[in-house]
Design a protein around this motif. Structure first.
Motif, PDB file in Angstrom:
ATOM      1  N   ASN A  24     -34.109   6.563  33.437  1.00  0.00           N
ATOM      2  CA  ASN A  24     -33.574   7.220  32.072  1.00  0.00           C
ATOM      3  C   ASN A  24     -32.621   6.212  31.265  1.00  0.00           C
ATOM      4  N   GLY A  25     -31.848   5.588  31.985  1.00  0.00           N
ATOM      5  CA  GLY A  25     -30.898   4.847  31.001  1.00  0.00           C
ATOM      6  C   GLY A  25     -31.404   3.898  30.124  1.00  0.00           C
ATOM      7  N   SER A  26     -32.389   3.362  30.446  1.00  0.00           N
ATOM      8  CA  SER A  26     -33.170   2.334  29.498  1.00  0.00           C
ATOM      9  C   SER A  26     -33.571   2.927  28.256  1.00  0.00           C
ATOM     10  N   THR A  82     -30.623   3.371  13.728  1.00  0.00           N
ATOM     11  CA  THR A  82     -31.955   3.602  14.562  1.00  0.00           C
ATOM     12  C   THR A  82     -31.696   3.293  16.097  1.00  0.00           C
ATOM     13  N   ASN A  83     -30.575   2.685  16.524  1.00  0.00           N
ATOM     14  CA  ASN A  83     -30.245   2.416  17.906  1.00  0.00           C
ATOM     15  C   ASN A  83     -29.041   1.708  17.834  1.00  0.00           C
ATOM     16  N   ALA A  84     -28.307   1.765  19.249  1.00  0.00           N
ATOM     17  CA  ALA A  84     -27.045   0.949  19.199  1.00  0.00           C
ATOM     18  C   ALA A  84     -26.921  -0.308  19.051  1.00  0.00           C
ATOM     19  N   THR A  85     -28.078  -1.012  19.130  1.00  0.00           N
ATOM     20  CA  THR A  85     -28.150  -2.476  18.618  1.00  0.00           C
ATOM     21  C   THR A  85     -27.964  -2.608  17.250  1.00  0.00           C
ATOM     22  N   MET A  86     -28.388  -1.797  16.336  1.00  0.00           N
ATOM     23  CA  MET A  86     -28.015  -1.707  14.822  1.00  0.00           C
ATOM     24  C   MET A  86     -26.740  -1.229  14.638  1.00  0.00           C
ATOM     25  N   GLU A 111     -20.861  -6.898  29.201  1.00  0.00           N
ATOM     26  CA  GLU A 111     -21.671  -6.366  28.040  1.00  0.00           C
ATOM     27  C   GLU A 111     -23.193  -6.789  28.068  1.00  0.00           C
ATOM     28  N   TYR A 112     -23.561  -5.880  27.265  1.00  0.00           N
ATOM     29  CA  TYR A 112     -24.942  -5.758  26.847  1.00  0.00           C
ATOM     30  C   TYR A 112     -25.671  -7.119  26.233  1.00  0.00           C
ATOM     31  N   GLY A 113     -26.535  -7.763  26.777  1.00  0.00           N
ATOM     32  CA  GLY A 113     -27.073  -8.949  26.029  1.00  0.00           C
ATOM     33  C   GLY A 113     -27.260  -8.885  24.492  1.00  0.00           C
ATOM     34  N   ALA A 114     -28.147  -8.158  24.176  1.00  0.00           N
ATOM     35  CA  ALA A 114     -28.374  -8.235  22.501  1.00  0.00           C
ATOM     36  C   ALA A 114     -27.148  -7.960  21.813  1.00  0.00           C
ATOM     37  N   CYS A 115     -26.343  -7.104  22.193  1.00  0.00           N
ATOM     38  CA  CYS A 115     -25.086  -7.215  21.381  1.00  0.00           C
ATOM     39  C   CYS A 115     -24.157  -8.417  21.598  1.00  0.00           C
ATOM     40  N   ASN A 116     -24.056  -8.801  22.608  1.00  0.00           N
ATOM     41  CA  ASN A 116     -23.319 -10.192  22.759  1.00  0.00           C
ATOM     42  C   ASN A 116     -23.919 -11.058  21.859  1.00  0.00           C
ATOM     43  N   LEU A 162     -15.904  -3.105  23.247  1.00  0.00           N
ATOM     44  CA  LEU A 162     -16.297  -2.886  24.822  1.00  0.00           C
ATOM     45  C   LEU A 162     -17.403  -1.971  24.618  1.00  0.00           C
ATOM     46  N   SER A 163     -18.183  -2.127  25.915  1.00  0.00           N
ATOM     47  CA  SER A 163     -18.960  -1.021  26.079  1.00  0.00           C
ATOM     48  C   SER A 163     -18.200   0.215  26.631  1.00  0.00           C
ATOM     49  N   HIS A 164     -18.819   1.364  26.322  1.00  0.00           N
ATOM     50  CA  HIS A 164     -18.033   2.375  26.884  1.00  0.00           C
ATOM     51  C   HIS A 164     -18.381   2.762  28.437  1.00  0.00           C
ATOM     52  N   THR A 165     -19.907   2.693  28.412  1.00  0.00           N
ATOM     53  CA  THR A 165     -20.469   2.627  29.745  1.00  0.00           C
ATOM     54  C   THR A 165     -21.508   1.135  29.727  1.00  0.00           C
ATOM     55  N   THR A 166     -21.111   0.355  30.864  1.00  0.00           N
ATOM     56  CA  THR A 166     -21.796  -0.865  30.729  1.00  0.00           C
ATOM     57  C   THR A 166     -23.150  -0.736  31.128  1.00  0.00           C
ATOM     58  N   SER A 167     -23.762  -1.926  30.686  1.00  0.00           N
ATOM     59  CA  SER A 167     -25.453  -1.905  31.111  1.00  0.00           C
ATOM     60  C   SER A 167     -25.550  -2.383  32.488  1.00  0.00           C
ATOM     61  N   PRO A 168     -24.646  -3.820  32.769  1.00  0.00           N
ATOM     62  CA  PRO A 168     -25.244  -4.322  34.346  1.00  0.00           C
ATOM     63  C   PRO A 168     -24.527  -3.650  35.248  1.00  0.00           C
ATOM     64  N   GLY A 193     -21.197   2.574  22.830  1.00  0.00           N
ATOM     65  CA  GLY A 193     -21.340   3.753  23.424  1.00  0.00           C
ATOM     66  C   GLY A 193     -22.855   4.047  23.639  1.00  0.00           C
ATOM     67  N   ALA A 194     -23.466   3.052  23.842  1.00  0.00           N
ATOM     68  CA  ALA A 194     -25.209   3.292  24.083  1.00  0.00           C
ATOM     69  C   ALA A 194     -25.436   4.556  24.966  1.00  0.00           C
ATOM     70  N   HIS A 195     -24.836   4.445  25.985  1.00  0.00           N
ATOM     71  CA  HIS A 195     -25.133   5.381  27.157  1.00  0.00           C
ATOM     72  C   HIS A 195     -24.391   6.741  27.260  1.00  0.00           C
ATOM     73  N   VAL A 196     -23.505   6.910  26.214  1.00  0.00           N
ATOM     74  CA  VAL A 196     -22.609   7.859  26.753  1.00  0.00           C
ATOM     75  C   VAL A 196     -22.698   9.435  26.130  1.00  0.00           C
ATOM     76  N   CYS A 216     -28.913   8.696  20.654  1.00  0.00           N
ATOM     77  CA  CYS A 216     -29.045  10.108  21.020  1.00  0.00           C
ATOM     78  C   CYS A 216     -30.325   9.850  21.703  1.00  0.00           C
ATOM     79  N   HIS A 217     -30.986   8.720  21.742  1.00  0.00           N
ATOM     80  CA  HIS A 217     -32.345   8.826  22.505  1.00  0.00           C
ATOM     81  C   HIS A 217     -32.220   8.702  23.919  1.00  0.00           C
ATOM     82  N   LYS A 218     -31.037   8.148  24.543  1.00  0.00           N
ATOM     83  CA  LYS A 218     -30.918   7.524  25.939  1.00  0.00           C
ATOM     84  C   LYS A 218     -30.867   8.976  26.726  1.00  0.00           C
ATOM     85  N   TRP A 219     -29.440   9.454  26.658  1.00  0.00           N
ATOM     86  CA  TRP A 219     -29.133  10.714  27.463  1.00  0.00           C
ATOM     87  C   TRP A 219     -29.240  12.033  26.651  1.00  0.00           C
TER      88      TRP A 219
HETATM   89  C1  LIG Z   1     -24.542  -1.129  26.971  1.00  0.00           C
HETATM   90  C2  LIG Z   1     -25.901  -0.982  26.183  1.00  0.00           C
HETATM   91  N1  LIG Z   1     -25.838  -1.256  24.614  1.00  0.00           N
HETATM   92  C3  LIG Z   1     -26.488  -1.358  23.890  1.00  0.00           C
HETATM   93  C4  LIG Z   1     -28.004  -1.352  24.307  1.00  0.00           C
HETATM   94  C5  LIG Z   1     -28.952  -0.936  23.330  1.00  0.00           C
HETATM   95  O1  LIG Z   1     -29.671   0.423  23.210  1.00  0.00           O
HETATM   96  P1  LIG Z   1     -30.790   0.326  22.190  1.00  0.00           P
HETATM   97  O2  LIG Z   1     -31.784  -0.442  22.701  1.00  0.00           O
HETATM   98  O3  LIG Z   1     -31.021   1.566  21.917  1.00  0.00           O
HETATM   99  O4  LIG Z   1     -30.164  -0.444  20.805  1.00  0.00           O
HETATM  100  C6  LIG Z   1     -28.127  -0.826  25.813  1.00  0.00           C
HETATM  101  C7  LIG Z   1     -29.708  -0.520  26.269  1.00  0.00           C
HETATM  102  O5  LIG Z   1     -29.870  -0.355  27.238  1.00  0.00           O
HETATM  103  C8  LIG Z   1     -27.053  -0.827  26.718  1.00  0.00           C
HETATM  104  O6  LIG Z   1     -27.209  -0.441  27.873  1.00  0.00           O
END
Ligand SMILES: Cc1ncc(COP(=O)(O)O)c(C=O)c1O
Length: 395
Positions: A24-26, A82-86, A111-116, A162-168, A193-196, A216-219
């Motif tokens: 679900n996290g993705s 639209t999403n945390a990346t934005m 940290e999450y790759g796209a946001c890095n 910082l990520s609040h909840t980390t991706s990897p 806070g993508a996952h929080v 809002c679309h993850k959890w």
């Molecule tokens: C920590 C973290 N940040 C950002 C994102 C990106 O989320 P989104 O694709 O909704 O922008 C993810 C996606 O899994 C994530 O795990």
């Protein structure tokens, strides 16, 4: 919650039963009543498109009111994105004109790759440095994390990200003490806070981050494409448009940049945002505190069973503070994750990220309202039966 209750709840989602969907996290999953509300709004707009732009501020406003109440913050400090990346990109883009050569943006290596990428891009344009300060595992306590992270702060640190909840690594970092220190030191704080939202109750006014983005679309069970950016009032003047549109004017700074610069950009489908209140209602009507507690306990039990079986050490304290429904299960360091992943997909129809992070091997388990104990049992059976055949000679 009995197995049959969980089965019943599964029927409230569109999810296929051909797979054990433990990821679900993705991307999250949207239940039927919320999705229907999303589609109802799409139809509403099609009936009289001319009213669409005209009533946009009112509609957005109503939805933001519900979200603000849920996140314990002033809805005027929120913008839908639209999403945390934005959300992260709005901030990195805004800070580009503020960061100077030699300034440092301090973050972690979790940290999450796209946001890095967003930070590296912005820092590359300004000459600032983006520093992925290593936070070694295991983390033993809140203080352990705070001290490990704070040791990366220098007189040149201008931003903490910082990520609040980390991706990897699926860890929830304790932020409050860090943010108190940051404020004292005049350092801006930015949170991914993508996952929080949904996994934890957020009190955004109290947390004290300058910028906080969450999905809002993850959890939260909202339709895909729904996220928010929360910006403290005293830094809202720093926000700049990512897409320049009606809300920006050459000779005038906006008094409401969250709306003018972030939410308004041409003709778009806002129906998903309009369904966020329905997602909040879905969680409320299912007694989300209990749901979350049950999911957390199911995840914890699964984690302990697998880690005990293979004798691996948890990467963090085994408490709700460190992980909620997104659960980091440590596998032996010499696991061939590609091979294990293939077995889990082909023989067990399990979808779950199997992650290699530095030398750590982490199965990132998601337990959401629709997850059944049978699915978790099948995952445990698959891992305990086949993992030994997936170990390489050296770690
Ligand atoms: C920590 C973290 N940040 C950002 C994102 C990106 O989320 P989104 O694709 O909704 O922008 C993810 C996606 O899994 C994530 O795990």
């Amino acid at each position: 919650m009995t197995q049959s209750n969980a089965e019943q709840i599964r029927n409230e989602f569109f999810l296929t039963r051909e797979w054990r969907l433990l990821n679900n996290g993705s991307y999250g999953a949207c239940p039927k009543p919320v999705f229907e509300e999303f589609q109802r709004w799409q139809l509403e707009v099609e009936k009289h498109p001319g009213t669409f732009i005209g009533r946009w501020p009112e509609w957005f406003g109503q939805s933001r009111e519900a979200l603000g109440a849920y996140l314990h913050c002033d809805p005027k400090d929120l913008a839908y994105v639209t999403n945390a990346t934005m959300g992260v990109n709005v901030v990195t883009n805004s800070l580009r004109s503020w960061l100077k050569p030699g300034d440092e943006v301090l973050t972690t290596n979790h940290e999450y790759g796209a946001c890095n990428h967003a930070w590296l891009f912005a820092c590359g344009k300004t000459g600032a440095k983006y520093i992925n300060h290593p936070i070694e595992l295991p983390i033993t306590s809140d203080d352990d994390f705070v001290e490990k992270f704070w040791s990366g702060v220098t007189p040149r640190t201008r931003v903490i990200y910082l990520s609040h909840t980390t991706s990897p690594t699926a860890l929830t970092f304790p932020l409050k003490e860090l943010f108190r220190r940051a404020r004292e030191a005049g350092i801006l704080t930015v949170v991914d806070g993508a996952h929080v939202p949904g996994q934890r109750d957020l009190f955004l006014d109290d947390l004290g981050a300058d910028f906080y983005t969450g999905n809002c679309h993850k959890w939260m069970c909202a339709p895909k494409g729904t996220a928010f950016l929360h910006v403290r009032k005293d830094v809202q003047h720093m926000i700049e448009p990512l897409i320049v549109s009606h809300g920006w004017q050459p000779d005038k700074k906006s008094a409401q940049p969250l709306y003018d610069y972030v939410e308004i950009f041409g003709t778009r489908d806002i129906s998903a945002f309009m369904a966020v209140p329905a997602a909040i209602e879905f969680m409320r009507s299912h007694d989300w505190v209990q749901v979350r507690e049950r999911c957390h306990l199911m995840g914890m039990e699964t984690k302990r069973t697998i880690e005990n079986y293979f004798g691996t050490q948890s990467i963090c304290p085994d408490t709700f503070e460190w992980f909620s429904q997104l659960v980091p299960i440590r596998l032996p360091d010499n696991t061939d994750m590609a091979k294990l992943g293939q077995i889990m997909r082909d023989h067990y129809k399990v979808e779950m990220p199997l992650i290699t992070w530095n030398n750590f091997k982490i199965a990132r388990l998601s337990v959401q309202i629709y997850t059944t104990q049978d699915e978790l049992d099948a995952f445990v059976e698959g891992v305990t039966t086949h993992l030994n055949a997936c170990l390489t000679a050296t770690a």
